[in-house]
Design an enzyme around this catalytic site. Structure first.
Site, PDB file in Angstrom:
ATOM      1  N   TYR A  86       0.830  -1.065  -0.075  1.00 24.04           N
ATOM      2  CA  TYR A  86       0.004   0.116   0.211  1.00 24.04           C
ATOM      3  C   TYR A  86       1.185   1.309  -0.046  1.00 24.04           C
ATOM      4  O   TYR A  86       2.174   1.217   0.446  1.00 24.04           O
ATOM      5  CB  TYR A  86      -0.963  -0.171   1.256  1.00 24.04           C
ATOM      6  CG  TYR A  86      -2.093  -1.058   1.142  1.00 24.04           C
ATOM      7  CD1 TYR A  86      -3.343  -0.725   0.408  1.00 24.04           C
ATOM      8  CD2 TYR A  86      -2.017  -2.217   1.698  1.00 24.04           C
ATOM      9  CE1 TYR A  86      -4.163  -1.574   0.463  1.00 24.04           C
ATOM     10  CE2 TYR A  86      -2.980  -3.166   1.664  1.00 24.04           C
ATOM     11  CZ  TYR A  86      -4.021  -2.678   1.087  1.00 24.04           C
ATOM     12  OH  TYR A  86      -5.110  -3.616   0.862  1.00 24.04           O
ATOM     13  N   HIS A 215      -7.722 -11.843  -6.512  1.00 27.71           N
ATOM     14  CA  HIS A 215      -7.616 -10.700  -5.375  1.00 27.71           C
ATOM     15  C   HIS A 215      -9.008 -10.143  -4.954  1.00 27.71           C
ATOM     16  O   HIS A 215      -9.634 -10.198  -3.994  1.00 27.71           O
ATOM     17  CB  HIS A 215      -7.030  -9.451  -5.799  1.00 27.71           C
ATOM     18  CG  HIS A 215      -7.083  -8.219  -4.962  1.00 27.71           C
ATOM     19  ND1 HIS A 215      -6.569  -8.197  -3.519  1.00 27.71           N
ATOM     20  CD2 HIS A 215      -7.629  -7.048  -5.007  1.00 27.71           C
ATOM     21  CE1 HIS A 215      -6.833  -7.217  -2.980  1.00 27.71           C
ATOM     22  NE2 HIS A 215      -7.330  -6.347  -3.845  1.00 27.71           N
ATOM     23  N   HIS A 224     -16.750  -3.987  -0.649  1.00 27.74           N
ATOM     24  CA  HIS A 224     -16.726  -4.195  -2.015  1.00 27.74           C
ATOM     25  C   HIS A 224     -18.060  -4.979  -2.608  1.00 27.74           C
ATOM     26  O   HIS A 224     -18.198  -4.967  -3.921  1.00 27.74           O
ATOM     27  CB  HIS A 224     -15.377  -4.435  -2.330  1.00 27.74           C
ATOM     28  CG  HIS A 224     -14.487  -3.828  -2.139  1.00 27.74           C
ATOM     29  ND1 HIS A 224     -13.567  -3.744  -1.306  1.00 27.74           N
ATOM     30  CD2 HIS A 224     -13.961  -2.511  -2.585  1.00 27.74           C
ATOM     31  CE1 HIS A 224     -12.654  -2.876  -1.075  1.00 27.74           C
ATOM     32  NE2 HIS A 224     -12.951  -1.887  -2.166  1.00 27.74           N
ATOM     33  N   HIS A 250      -9.145  -8.335  -1.227  1.00 26.26           N
ATOM     34  CA  HIS A 250      -9.770  -7.073  -1.611  1.00 26.26           C
ATOM     35  C   HIS A 250     -10.757  -6.669  -0.462  1.00 26.26           C
ATOM     36  O   HIS A 250     -10.537  -5.318   0.030  1.00 26.26           O
ATOM     37  CB  HIS A 250     -10.723  -7.376  -2.621  1.00 26.26           C
ATOM     38  CG  HIS A 250     -10.998  -6.135  -3.373  1.00 26.26           C
ATOM     39  ND1 HIS A 250     -10.076  -5.118  -3.846  1.00 26.26           N
ATOM     40  CD2 HIS A 250     -12.224  -5.681  -4.210  1.00 26.26           C
ATOM     41  CE1 HIS A 250     -10.922  -4.058  -4.077  1.00 26.26           C
ATOM     42  NE2 HIS A 250     -12.033  -4.575  -4.540  1.00 26.26           N
TER      43      HIS A 250
END
Length: 333
Positions: A86, A215, A224, A250
């Site tokens: 990240y 992912h 999500h 994810h």
């Protein structure tokens, strides 16, 4: 890394104290690797995703517990479901984040095994080729990252699928970050070839257990939710080829969804660091076996006849256990 060829046999071996890894040509475009099972015929490994934050957001605590569980289960390898670094992947092969988020964090003896890594959307925000580079493997022998590939472990085959290029908003939303699409364009040709290769590899597989790793979520009750593009394009292939498990990251949580209209178990292990988003979507309680909006990881133990999965929180507490046999008699443990 040299591409497979129908006319030549190419081998390269990674030796560690507990592992040899052999690359052999594949009849499809997907590169294929062989991983040995234990002497007793079993296989065990950990799954972690969405982790690379230089030890912050409890990444180091999760890593500590992974080391404890990894030793207890005598794991053979680790699977990463992506978002390895990240916020924006690696800038280059010499990016210190590789040390700060990987080498210096996963230091337990039990974690010094092969790591099989896929790319997440945050990885695509950086230099993708850096993560795929064999230079990183020279820096740490554990590291193996490709866009899509196959790992054969005797009676189990793992199909790692590059899911980020499927998601339309990364290409169309002007508010989205910049992505590194080198090697992807033209996109539709890339996706068409990938789907064809995955379908062919799954269809030709004689493994007793077929596990697909990507992912992005296909089914998720978290932030999500359902990735429509995967539901429409990838899921029909997985169903047609009777895979057993789809494993993803994810969503920054731990989940187990058991579909009522498919044999596939959908397992989310995306709690490697930043989590606790405090949201959950409505979901059929018959399907939602586990939803934990926090940090942690997953384990899996496999034999010829049985798969056992376990989910652990940041303190190493067992959140959920579940098993399935090849005759598909399954039970929450």
């Amino acid at each position: 890394m040299v591409s497979p060829s129908h006319n030549s046999m190419i081998f390269f071996l990674f030796f560690t104290a507990n592992l040899w890894l052999c690359f052999v040509p594949s009849t499809a475009e997907l590169k294929r690797f062989e991983h040995p099972v234990k002497a007793d015929g079993s296989l065990s490994f950990l799954v972690v995703g969405d982790w690379g934050r230089k030890g912050l957001y409890n990444q180091s605590l999760v890593a500590t517990q992974m080391g404890v569980v990894g030793e207890k289960l005598d794991i053979d390898f680790v699977i990463s479901t992506g978002d390895n670094f990240y916020e924006d992947g690696l800038t280059e092969v010499s990016d210190p984040a590789f040390n700060e988020s990987f080498i210096n964090i996963y230091t337990a003896p039990s974690l010094q095994k092969q790591w099989y890594n896929v790319l997440g959307n945050h990885d695509y925000r950086g230099d993708v080729e850096a993560q795929l580079s064999p230079i990183l493997t020279k820096m740490d022998h554990r590291w193996l990252c490709l866009r899509s590939f196959i790992v054969n472990a005797g009676f189990v085959e793992f199909f790692f699928v590059d899911t980020t290029p499927f998601v339309n908003e990364y290409f169309t939303d002007p508010n989205e970050s910049t992505y590194d699409w080198k090697g992807i364009l033209p996109r539709q040709e890339y996706l068409s070839n990938l789907l064809e290769d995955v379908d062919s590899a799954l269809r030709d597989s004689t493994a007793k257990w077929k596990i697909v790793v990507g992912h992005h979520t296909i089914k998720s009750a978290a932030q999500h939710g359902i990735t429509i593009e995967l539901e429409e394009q990838l899921l029909p292939i997985l169903q047609a080829n009777n895979i057993d498990l789809y494993v993803n990251g994810h969503d920054h949580c731990l989940e187990h969804i058991s579909s009522t209209n498919s044999q596939i178990q959908f397992l989310t292990s995306g709690g490697g660091s930043k989590a606790w988003r405090g949201d959950i979507r409505e979901w059929n309680p018959e399907e939602l076996k586990l939803y934990y909006d926090g940090q942690g990881f997953m384990s899996m133990q496999i034999t010829q006849t049985h798969v056992d999965i376990g989910f652990y929180d940041v303190f190493g507490n067992v959140l959920h256990k579940w098993g399935i046999s090849k005759d598909h008699d399954s039970a929450e443990l």
